[in-house]
Design a protein around this motif. Structure first.
Motif, PDB file in Angstrom:
ATOM      1  N   VAL A  62       5.383  19.484   5.303  1.00 34.74           N
ATOM      2  CA  VAL A  62       6.171  18.459   4.631  1.00 34.74           C
ATOM      3  C   VAL A  62       5.230  17.321   4.248  1.00 34.74           C
ATOM      4  N   THR A  63       5.426  16.773   3.078  1.00 34.75           N
ATOM      5  CA  THR A  63       4.634  15.640   2.596  1.00 34.75           C
ATOM      6  C   THR A  63       5.575  14.527   2.171  1.00 34.75           C
ATOM      7  N   ALA A  64       5.305  13.321   2.642  1.00 35.34           N
ATOM      8  CA  ALA A  64       6.099  12.154   2.265  1.00 35.34           C
ATOM      9  C   ALA A  64       5.182  11.102   1.660  1.00 35.34           C
ATOM     10  N   VAL A  65       5.654  10.449   0.611  1.00 33.22           N
ATOM     11  CA  VAL A  65       4.901   9.392  -0.055  1.00 33.22           C
ATOM     12  C   VAL A  65       5.801   8.167  -0.153  1.00 33.22           C
ATOM     13  N   GLY A  66       5.275   7.017   0.202  1.00 37.89           N
ATOM     14  CA  GLY A  66       6.075   5.805   0.122  1.00 37.89           C
ATOM     15  C   GLY A  66       5.313   4.585   0.582  1.00 37.89           C
ATOM     16  N   ARG A  67       6.032   3.483   0.733  1.00 36.07           N
ATOM     17  CA  ARG A  67       5.439   2.224   1.162  1.00 36.07           C
ATOM     18  C   ARG A  67       6.218   1.694   2.356  1.00 36.07           C
ATOM     19  N   ASP A  68       5.513   1.418   3.424  1.00 34.76           N
ATOM     20  CA  ASP A  68       6.123   0.791   4.595  1.00 34.76           C
ATOM     21  C   ASP A  68       7.291   1.621   5.137  1.00 34.76           C
ATOM     22  N   PHE A  69       7.017   2.911   5.408  1.00 39.66           N
ATOM     23  CA  PHE A  69       8.049   3.743   6.023  1.00 39.66           C
ATOM     24  C   PHE A  69       7.580   4.213   7.396  1.00 39.66           C
ATOM     25  N   ASP A  70       8.538   4.593   8.242  1.00 41.09           N
ATOM     26  CA  ASP A  70       8.266   4.982   9.626  1.00 41.09           C
ATOM     27  C   ASP A  70       7.982   6.480   9.682  1.00 41.09           C
ATOM     28  N   ALA A  71       6.716   6.848   9.582  1.00 36.49           N
ATOM     29  CA  ALA A  71       6.347   8.256   9.573  1.00 36.49           C
ATOM     30  C   ALA A  71       6.607   8.925  10.918  1.00 36.49           C
ATOM     31  N   VAL A  72       6.416   8.187  12.004  1.00 36.40           N
ATOM     32  CA  VAL A  72       6.661   8.766  13.337  1.00 36.40           C
ATOM     33  C   VAL A  72       8.138   9.127  13.498  1.00 36.40           C
ATOM     34  N   LYS A  73       9.001   8.213  13.129  1.00 42.61           N
ATOM     35  CA  LYS A  73      10.434   8.462  13.217  1.00 42.61           C
ATOM     36  C   LYS A  73      10.862   9.613  12.313  1.00 42.61           C
ATOM     37  N   LEU A  74      10.289   9.656  11.108  1.00 37.05           N
ATOM     38  CA  LEU A  74      10.603  10.724  10.179  1.00 37.05           C
ATOM     39  C   LEU A  74      10.125  12.064  10.738  1.00 37.05           C
ATOM     40  N   GLY A  75       8.933  12.093  11.307  1.00 33.59           N
ATOM     41  CA  GLY A  75       8.415  13.316  11.877  1.00 33.59           C
ATOM     42  C   GLY A  75       9.274  13.851  13.002  1.00 33.59           C
ATOM     43  N   LYS A  76       9.743  12.948  13.869  1.00 31.81           N
ATOM     44  CA  LYS A  76      10.600  13.363  14.978  1.00 31.81           C
ATOM     45  C   LYS A  76      11.946  13.891  14.457  1.00 31.81           C
ATOM     46  N   ALA A  77      12.475  13.254  13.435  1.00 36.66           N
ATOM     47  CA  ALA A  77      13.751  13.695  12.880  1.00 36.66           C
ATOM     48  C   ALA A  77      13.633  15.083  12.260  1.00 36.66           C
ATOM     49  N   VAL A  89      10.656   5.246   1.201  1.00 39.01           N
ATOM     50  CA  VAL A  89      10.074   6.552   0.908  1.00 39.01           C
ATOM     51  C   VAL A  89      10.312   6.868  -0.562  1.00 39.01           C
ATOM     52  N   ILE A  90       9.249   7.101  -1.292  1.00 39.32           N
ATOM     53  CA  ILE A  90       9.370   7.420  -2.718  1.00 39.32           C
ATOM     54  C   ILE A  90       9.747   8.878  -2.928  1.00 39.32           C
ATOM     55  N   SER A  91       9.129   9.769  -2.153  1.00 36.07           N
ATOM     56  CA  SER A  91       9.439  11.190  -2.289  1.00 36.07           C
ATOM     57  C   SER A  91       9.104  11.930  -1.006  1.00 36.07           C
ATOM     58  N   VAL A  92       9.833  13.001  -0.778  1.00 38.86           N
ATOM     59  CA  VAL A  92       9.560  13.941   0.306  1.00 38.86           C
ATOM     60  C   VAL A  92       9.652  15.338  -0.275  1.00 38.86           C
ATOM     61  N   SER A  93       8.676  16.161   0.008  1.00 37.42           N
ATOM     62  CA  SER A  93       8.713  17.537  -0.478  1.00 37.42           C
ATOM     63  C   SER A  93       8.093  18.440   0.574  1.00 37.42           C
ATOM     64  N   GLY A  94       8.541  19.662   0.594  1.00 40.75           N
ATOM     65  CA  GLY A  94       7.986  20.593   1.560  1.00 40.75           C
ATOM     66  C   GLY A  94       8.662  21.944   1.524  1.00 40.75           C
ATOM     67  N   THR A  95       8.176  22.821   2.381  1.00 39.65           N
ATOM     68  CA  THR A  95       8.702  24.166   2.512  1.00 39.65           C
ATOM     69  C   THR A  95       8.793  24.500   3.987  1.00 39.65           C
ATOM     70  N   SER A  96       9.837  25.224   4.364  1.00 37.69           N
ATOM     71  CA  SER A  96      10.014  25.568   5.768  1.00 37.69           C
ATOM     72  C   SER A  96      10.748  26.885   5.894  1.00 37.69           C
ATOM     73  N   ARG A  97      10.664  27.453   7.076  1.00 36.31           N
ATOM     74  CA  ARG A  97      11.419  28.663   7.381  1.00 36.31           C
ATOM     75  C   ARG A  97      12.798  28.292   7.895  1.00 36.31           C
ATOM     76  N   ARG A 129       0.815  -1.196   0.000  1.00 39.34           N
ATOM     77  CA  ARG A 129       0.000   0.000   0.000  1.00 39.34           C
ATOM     78  C   ARG A 129       0.857   1.257   0.000  1.00 39.34           C
ATOM     79  N   LEU A 130       0.399   2.239  -0.737  1.00 38.60           N
ATOM     80  CA  LEU A 130       1.100   3.513  -0.834  1.00 38.60           C
ATOM     81  C   LEU A 130       0.545   4.459   0.219  1.00 38.60           C
ATOM     82  N   HIS A 131       1.424   5.003   1.060  1.00 42.40           N
ATOM     83  CA  HIS A 131       1.019   5.892   2.135  1.00 42.40           C
ATOM     84  C   HIS A 131       1.439   7.319   1.830  1.00 42.40           C
ATOM     85  N   SER A 132       0.561   8.255   2.156  1.00 41.37           N
ATOM     86  CA  SER A 132       0.885   9.673   2.063  1.00 41.37           C
ATOM     87  C   SER A 132       0.794  10.272   3.459  1.00 41.37           C
TER      88      SER A 132
END
Length: 357
Positions: free
Chosen positions: A336-351, A298-306, A266-269
């Protein structure tokens, strides 16, 4: 003392909880928002009935009921806006280089339907309370309307601390109409005028000749006015207002499941606000880890930040990372938006959160 402290406390709690609840509902999957708005519309009708029923009452219960009911009416308008149900005819970013009257017209077109909905709600409150002794609903709605309009104009003219994290992804284009600047000429006028009105209301409520109902009828909208003044200051003070409603923004860090990919997984966003100014070097390090699979597929990560040096746009795609500065009038909300399969979104968010400077 309790007669003064209680309405203030109740107003603060209603303001804090209702704002967080609307943010949480808006962050739920889009498929649920039609139902959420349907329930909110039923509550709107009930609230209007309560305003009409209590308009002739001059009791403490009548004042509190009218106050809560009009907050529900206002909340319906906020939810209609944040879900994208009632916004404006223009749903596109502000064109680069648009200034002056053109920028104002485009910004107005982006939110005009919502402004009309608020105006119609205000007319309904006026009609339901016309020539009635209980004017709590009308005064509270007037405070919310005038101060929200003031906040919108101040953000349009420019403020340093705009809480764009409150904007959902489907309204991200609205941030292109915002302007970041240290100060604008309207803010001192807005805050001073509102503070004078607040003082007059409190003084009137404290007069010996004022009845308990009259005092309460003044203190409830006055407390809301004080909070609106605080919201104005938060746009210019280096204090992240998102901390007040961090619990409401939890739903914005959601995982929406899309149809299965070609490999059957499954593809997660996943998306989340980027709070605070980031350290570009630390962010680059996290993106490099994403590129080599440290957080899963993770297939892609994109976003904007200060950042301390301005706005940056970042991207991870096909194993490559990219960071580049963007002009202030072209930035999207700090998301930030991440798209992928079977990735750790919680860990990515904390990082990513740890990259805040």
């Amino acid at each position: 003392m309790l007669e003064i402290a209680l309405p203030i406390l109740i107003t603060v709690l209603i303001w804090w909880f209702s704002t967080g609840a609307i943010l949480y509902i808006d962050g739920l999957p889009r498929r649920t928002q039609r139902w959420s708005f349907g329930v909110a519309t039923l509550l709107l009708l009930a609230a209007l009935a309560v305003i009409w029923h209590t308009a002739g009452e001059t009791s403490t219960a009548g004042a509190y009921a009218a106050f809560i009911a009009v907050v529900v009416v206002w909340g319906w308008n906020e939810l209609a806006f944040l879900t994208g149900t009632i916004v404006g005819a223009r749903r596109e970013p502000c064109p680069p280089g648009a200034t002056g009257w053109l920028r104002f017209r485009l910004a107005t077109a982006a939110i005009i339907d919502h402004e009309i909905a608020i105006a119609l709600s205000g007319i309904a409150v006026v009609l339901l309370t016309y020539d009635a002794p209980n004017q709590v609903a009308l005064w509270t709605f007037a405070v919310l309307w005038v101060m929200r309009l003031s906040a919108k104009i101040n953000i349009f003219l420019g403020a340093p601390n705009i809480p764009e994290a409150f904007l959902p992804a489907h309204l991200s284009y609205l941030a292109t109409y915002f302007r970041r600047r240290p100060m604008n000429a309207l803010l001192p006028v807005s805050v001073t005028a509102a503070t004078i009105v607040l003082v007059l209301m409190v003084v009137r409520a404290a007069e010996p000749a004022t009845t308990p109902f009259q005092a309460l009828a003044l203190l409830l909208p006055a407390s809301m006015l004080a909070l609106a003044i605080l919201e104005h200051w938060l746009m210019f003070l280096p204090i992240p207002s998102t901390l007040l409603w961090k619990w409401g923004l939890v739903s914005h860090q959601r995982q929406a499941i899309d149809p299965a990919g070609r490999d059957g997984a499954r593809l997660h966003s996943w998306e989340a606000p980027m709070l605070g100014a980031v350290d570009p070097g630390a962010l680059k390090g996290v993106l490099d880890q994403v590129a080599i699979g440290q957080f899963g597929q993770v297939i892609s990560v994109s976003g904007t930040s200060r950042s301390e040096d301005g706005w940056i746009r970042f991207l991870v795609e096909n194993g490559r990372t990219e960071l580049r500065p963007v002009a202030a009038h072209r930035f999207q909300p700090a998301f930030v938006t991440a798209v992928g399969r079977d990735f750790d979104a919680v860990k990515l968010g904390k990082a990513l959160a740890a990259c805040a400077a």
